[in-house]
Enzyme design. Structure first.
Site, PDB file in Angstrom:
ATOM      1  N   ASP A  81       0.850  -1.189  -0.092  1.00 17.27           N
ATOM      2  CA  ASP A  81      -0.077   0.078   0.041  1.00 17.27           C
ATOM      3  C   ASP A  81       0.889   1.280   0.053  1.00 17.27           C
ATOM      4  O   ASP A  81       2.053   1.043   0.217  1.00 17.27           O
ATOM      5  CB  ASP A  81      -0.811  -0.092   1.119  1.00 17.27           C
ATOM      6  CG  ASP A  81      -2.015   1.055   1.129  1.00 17.27           C
ATOM      7  OD1 ASP A  81      -2.485   1.347   0.304  1.00 17.27           O
ATOM      8  OD2 ASP A  81      -2.699   1.339   2.343  1.00 17.27           O
ATOM      9  N   ASP A 103       3.104   5.511  -4.980  1.00 20.12           N
ATOM     10  CA  ASP A 103       2.527   6.760  -4.737  1.00 20.12           C
ATOM     11  C   ASP A 103       3.265   7.897  -4.953  1.00 20.12           C
ATOM     12  O   ASP A 103       4.077   8.621  -4.236  1.00 20.12           O
ATOM     13  CB  ASP A 103       1.725   6.733  -3.314  1.00 20.12           C
ATOM     14  CG  ASP A 103       0.907   7.846  -3.022  1.00 20.12           C
ATOM     15  OD1 ASP A 103       0.640   8.812  -4.047  1.00 20.12           O
ATOM     16  OD2 ASP A 103       0.569   7.813  -1.828  1.00 20.12           O
ATOM     17  N   HIS A 180      -8.819   9.733   4.759  1.00 17.07           N
ATOM     18  CA  HIS A 180      -7.898   8.625   5.412  1.00 17.07           C
ATOM     19  C   HIS A 180      -8.220   8.977   6.820  1.00 17.07           C
ATOM     20  O   HIS A 180      -8.041   9.820   7.417  1.00 17.07           O
ATOM     21  CB  HIS A 180      -6.339   8.826   5.214  1.00 17.07           C
ATOM     22  CG  HIS A 180      -6.014   8.385   3.865  1.00 17.07           C
ATOM     23  ND1 HIS A 180      -5.110   9.053   2.901  1.00 17.07           N
ATOM     24  CD2 HIS A 180      -6.025   7.022   3.293  1.00 17.07           C
ATOM     25  CE1 HIS A 180      -4.675   7.951   2.162  1.00 17.07           C
ATOM     26  NE2 HIS A 180      -5.372   6.924   2.021  1.00 17.07           N
ATOM     27  N   VAL A 231      -9.648  -0.348   3.568  1.00 15.71           N
ATOM     28  CA  VAL A 231     -10.047  -0.005   4.962  1.00 15.71           C
ATOM     29  C   VAL A 231      -8.971  -0.165   5.973  1.00 15.71           C
ATOM     30  O   VAL A 231      -8.174  -1.082   6.047  1.00 15.71           O
ATOM     31  CB  VAL A 231     -11.338  -0.808   5.201  1.00 15.71           C
ATOM     32  CG1 VAL A 231     -11.672  -0.640   6.825  1.00 15.71           C
ATOM     33  CG2 VAL A 231     -12.103  -0.863   4.280  1.00 15.71           C
ATOM     34  N   ASN A 232      -8.735   0.845   6.685  1.00 10.21           N
ATOM     35  CA  ASN A 232      -7.511   0.821   7.659  1.00 10.21           C
ATOM     36  C   ASN A 232      -8.104   1.178   9.199  1.00 10.21           C
ATOM     37  O   ASN A 232      -8.372   0.500  10.017  1.00 10.21           O
ATOM     38  CB  ASN A 232      -6.393   1.500   7.167  1.00 10.21           C
ATOM     39  CG  ASN A 232      -5.347   1.433   8.304  1.00 10.21           C
ATOM     40  OD1 ASN A 232      -5.241   0.782   9.253  1.00 10.21           O
ATOM     41  ND2 ASN A 232      -4.136   2.122   7.997  1.00 10.21           N
TER      42      ASN A 232
HETATM   43  P1  13P Z   1      -9.014   4.620   5.923  1.00  6.98           P
HETATM   44  O1  13P Z   1      -8.047   4.505   7.046  1.00  6.98           O
HETATM   45  O2  13P Z   1      -9.593   5.833   6.086  1.00  6.98           O
HETATM   46  O3  13P Z   1      -9.774   3.353   6.122  1.00  6.98           O
HETATM   47  O4  13P Z   1      -8.308   4.343   4.559  1.00  6.98           O
HETATM   48  C1  13P Z   1      -7.580   3.172   4.376  1.00  6.98           C
HETATM   49  C2  13P Z   1      -6.705   3.505   3.356  1.00  6.98           C
HETATM   50  O5  13P Z   1      -7.023   4.218   2.394  1.00  6.98           O
HETATM   51  C3  13P Z   1      -5.547   2.899   3.165  1.00  6.98           C
HETATM   52  O6  13P Z   1      -4.536   3.059   1.998  1.00  6.98           O
END
Ligand code: 13P
Length: 281
Positions: A81, A103, A180, A231-232
């Site tokens: 990622d 990125d 994010h 989703v993180n």
């Molecule tokens: P969130 O933390 O808002 O879910 O975003 C996760 C993300 O985009 C990881 O690259």
């Protein structure tokens, strides 16, 4: 089965579904995502960003994923990622990652094109898929990846067309109003911009900032070309809240029990999103 991201995103796009991409940084998060995929019978993307190199190195992530996935029959991807360092992209490929996100979104456009093209050339030779980003997301509440001064810049449909043509990427991360982290107010997701991009560009799109996005909006995005949703934050926020509740009841736990409970909480959030992205709600 560990696969390249291209095929599962292509299949998702044909079925108007999205594949969940869940961030990992510990043994528990990796176990939680893999077990959810197996139990729900959905493909999954295990996403490890360079931000978490302080927690695990690429080789350790690969080894844990390989070992824990021995009995996993659903296809899954080991994806790098957000990575803005080219050396780290190459290290992840060397360690066995099957997909990478370079990125360069903070760079001047031509530099982003040049670096992304370089990554595509090397990754393709190793059968590794490439995601790249145009535009940028703001940071919401509890965001661990985003920085307070991150500016929201919507993806330009015209530039998106040029970028995809020049770089040959497999998936494009778009900025259409998600953040994010958790939203500070009511989300304003510009599906109209997504539609405009889709009219000009025919590759799978990626939505970053999945946490806290209203379900109907996520489904609308999937309907309009989003095939991968990240989703993180919500996994972390939910698990920590549940741990706080558990630890405040006066009962004593061993660290090994905490680890197992964490896997359970992580699975609750991951499974919820997997079902939604596969239109099972
Ligand atoms: P969130 O933390 O808002 O879910 O975003 C996760 C993300 O985009 C990881 O690259």
């Amino acid at each position: 089965m560990l696969v390249n991201m291209k095929e599962i995103l292509h299949n998702a796009s044909l079925e108007k579904k999205a594949v969940g991409s869940f961030n990992v940084y510990t043994y528990e998060t990796i176990k939680g995502v893999l077990e959810s995929a197996q139990q729900q019978n959905f493909p999954a993307i295990i996403a490890f960003g360079e931000k978490y190199l302080k927690n695990m190195d690429f080789e350790s992530v690969y080894s844990v994923v390989k070992t824990l996935s021995k009995n996993i029959e659903v296809p899954f991807v080991l994806h790098l990622d957000h990575c803005s360092n080219l050396e780290n992209v190459y290290k992840a490929i060397k360690a066995g990652f099957t997909s990478v996100m370079y990125d360069g979104s903070a760079l001047p456009y031509e530099e982003n094109v040049a670096n992304t093209s370089k990554v595509v050339e090397i990754a393709k030779a190793c059968n590794v898929s490439v995601e790249a980003e145009l535009g940028s997301l703001a940071a919401g509440l509890d965001s661990h990846e985003g920085k307070l001064d991150d500016r929201e810049i919507y993806t330009s449909p015209l530039l998106a067309k040029d970028f995809v043509q020049k770089t040959g990427i497999d998936a494009l991360a778009v900025s259409i109003g998600t953040v994010h982290g958790m939203y500070k107010g009511t989300p304003n997701i510009r599906v109209d911009i997504l539609k405009e991009i889709k009219e000009k560009v025919d590759i799978p799109f990626v939505l970053h900032g999945g946490s806290g996005t209203p379900e109907d909006v996520l489904l609308d995005c999937i309907e309009n070309g989003i095939c991968k949703i990240n989703v993180n934050t919500e996994i972390s926020v939910y698990t920590i809240e549940k741990m706080k509740e558990l630890l405040s009841n006066g009962q004593k736990y061993h660290l090994s029990e905490i680890s197992l409970m964490q896997v359970g909480f992580i699975k609750e959030v991951v499974s919820k999103y997997m079902k939604l992205f596969n239109r099972m709600v």
